[in-house]
Enzyme design. Sequence first.
Site, PDB file in Angstrom:
ATOM      1  N   GLU A   5      21.773  12.789  49.425  1.00 52.86           N
ATOM      2  CA  GLU A   5      21.224  13.948  50.154  1.00 52.86           C
ATOM      3  C   GLU A   5      20.427  14.845  49.201  1.00 52.86           C
ATOM      4  OE1 GLU A   5      24.351  14.447  53.893  1.00 52.86           O
ATOM      5  OE2 GLU A   5      24.190  16.074  52.459  1.00 52.86           O
ATOM      6  N   ILE A  31      26.482  12.955  48.344  1.00 58.94           N
ATOM      7  CA  ILE A  31      25.825  14.104  47.712  1.00 58.94           C
ATOM      8  C   ILE A  31      24.597  13.648  46.936  1.00 58.94           C
ATOM      9  CG2 ILE A  31      26.070  15.859  45.886  1.00 58.94           C
ATOM     10  CD1 ILE A  31      28.902  16.332  46.825  1.00 58.94           C
ATOM     11  N   HIS A  36      15.613   8.145  79.337  1.00 56.84           N
ATOM     12  CA  HIS A  36      14.453   7.526  78.688  1.00 56.84           C
ATOM     13  C   HIS A  36      13.346   8.564  78.563  1.00 56.84           C
ATOM     14  CE1 HIS A  36      11.462   4.523  77.659  1.00 56.84           C
ATOM     15  NE2 HIS A  36      10.648   5.100  78.542  1.00 56.84           N
ATOM     16  N   GLY A  80      32.096  12.205  43.240  1.00 59.47           N
ATOM     17  CA  GLY A  80      33.239  12.430  44.115  1.00 59.47           C
ATOM     18  C   GLY A  80      33.809  13.832  43.951  1.00 59.47           C
ATOM     19  N   GLY A 128      25.772   7.227  43.515  1.00 61.66           N
ATOM     20  CA  GLY A 128      24.943   7.000  44.708  1.00 61.66           C
ATOM     21  C   GLY A 128      25.754   7.133  45.982  1.00 61.66           C
ATOM     22  N   LEU A 182      35.638  15.601  54.893  1.00 65.59           N
ATOM     23  CA  LEU A 182      34.575  16.006  55.806  1.00 65.59           C
ATOM     24  C   LEU A 182      34.962  17.282  56.530  1.00 65.59           C
ATOM     25  CD1 LEU A 182      33.725  12.505  57.308  1.00 65.59           C
ATOM     26  CD2 LEU A 182      32.385  13.803  55.626  1.00 65.59           C
ATOM     27  N   THR A 195      43.261  24.364  50.793  1.00 66.61           N
ATOM     28  CA  THR A 195      42.548  24.829  49.595  1.00 66.61           C
ATOM     29  C   THR A 195      41.345  23.961  49.229  1.00 66.61           C
ATOM     30  OG1 THR A 195      44.271  23.683  48.353  1.00 66.61           O
ATOM     31  CG2 THR A 195      44.487  26.067  48.546  1.00 66.61           C
TER      32      THR A 195
END
Length: 463
Positions: A185, A182, A442, A270, A179, A318, A141
Amino acid sequence: MSDYDFDVIVIGAGPGGYVAAIRAAQLGLKTACVESRETLGGTCLNVGCIPSKAMLHASEFYDKAANGELAKMGIKTTVELDLDTMQGQRKDAVKGLTGGIEYLFKKNKVEWLKGHGAFTGKDTIDVAGKSYRAKNIVIATGSSVTPLPGVEIDEKIVVSSTGALEFTKVPKHLVVIGGGVIGLELGSVWKRLGAKVTVVEFLDALLPGMDGEIRKEAAKLFKKQGMELKLGTKVTGVTINGGNATVTVEPAAGGAAETLEADAVLVSIGRRPNTDGLALERAGLTVNKRGQIEIGHDFDTATPGIWAIGDVVPGPMLAHKAEDEGIAVAENIAGLTGIVNHDVIPGVVYTMPEIAGVGLTEEQAKERGEVKVGKFPMMANSRAKTNHEPDGFVKVIADAKTDKVLGVHIIASVAGTMIAQAAQAMEFGATSEDIAYTCHAHPTHSEAIKEAAMAVTGKPIHI
Ligand code: FAD
Ligand code: NAI
């Protein structure tokens, strides 16, 4: 299948739930997925990962054109922001991808039960007034924004990440509370599009949980980009007056208060697990102090037949962690062995430069024993330098005795892509020498990982 309606019912169609449902169906289990949103894909596809990346990508182009980066490469432009079109492409990205999940459900014969799911027993749930019985129920959920006591989110002036994705004009002054990922970004998006951005962070450094040196470098770079950072500062209140807000802040340790005037305030302190209205008690389940459902190694809960994954269980919040848990739980339900290595979950902040890490931070590694650290600056990487992306560095942390890689941390324009190699190396138990002796193409940014690994034994070439 006796009197069960389904072998598996998954509650929630975010990256954890939809992936679990598809894998369960692929494994031959009769599967349904309950979702109350109008579209599938959860937080990530609807209001999280995808729309934020759509705005980060577009705003980065705007910034490069507006701040003269393109002109430096001989591309002259007259720049004008068409925010409606930028927002339109965000909505298109969401529509395309959420529609894609609906297609995958049909293709794999996953039934979408539309509505809010709530337990009525240990193997039964109610959705939109209908009862369904399943042999296995997976709780996926997800999570939603943590409110700040005393600060009311109206999604117009005081917004959560959802409102901050949908501004119809660029705020003059956006105050970001928190900070973390979210805040940085979405703060970056609106900073690039012309807003003044002030980030108020309770702790003394940004991005808690990441490597200490990376956190310091990140703060330095965001300041250089013109973000105002108020670290070690707490918000004590937000009042709305007309179309504006007054944010009262004071030092976290206590001291004189000051006020910030803003026309937009983002609350990003959060996220918390979604369990309200699930009637967990009817399933014999409780939540821990952080509101999460505790699970065992196999994603099994205290009630046999009920499983839980994603943001609603402990661990980093995540999408890729939720997805991997989705595959593993379905495999466990089917009697196979589904495993997620929670020690190797990469984390990426999609700012410019990007900030990425996997494994232990230097601080955590040192607590466990002696380590060797190799670092390489992006400034000395030929591709980054040529692309005018000199900011950042790569840091490889290895066990001093065994040389096994314990953590890799990167600030670089494409750190999010580079970190996959580090995660794979760690998954395979690589030493820093293994990385140092792997031939890297490279010129690529990834060569900086090779050189940082070479620096663990003190022998990079280009510095
Ligand atoms: P969710 O995606 O939250 O999905 C849960 C779903 O369950 C929701 O659709 C909800 O409607 C539904 N639901 C809940 N309860 C019920 C119920 N009782 N009945 C029916 N349906 C229910 N992570 C990354 O890895 N990379 C990123 O770039 C990234 N960017 C983010 C940006 C933002 C702005 C935000 C907010 C988050 C971001 N995240 C990112 C985090 C990521 O979105 C979450 O970790 C991920 O979505 C968690 O997946 P989940 O399946 O556990 O839950
Ligand atoms: P976060 O946990 O990343 O950051 C919250 C920040 O707010 C912390 O630095 C914390 O110290 C600070 N804070 C807490 N209370 C405060 C207060 N009262 N005043 C000032 N600062 C305060 O949470 P965030 O940014 O809201 O993101 C939530 C979750 O969403 C993250 O944990 C992350 O897992 C996920 N996410 C992931 C992304 C990615 O992978 N790129 C992008 C966006 C979100």
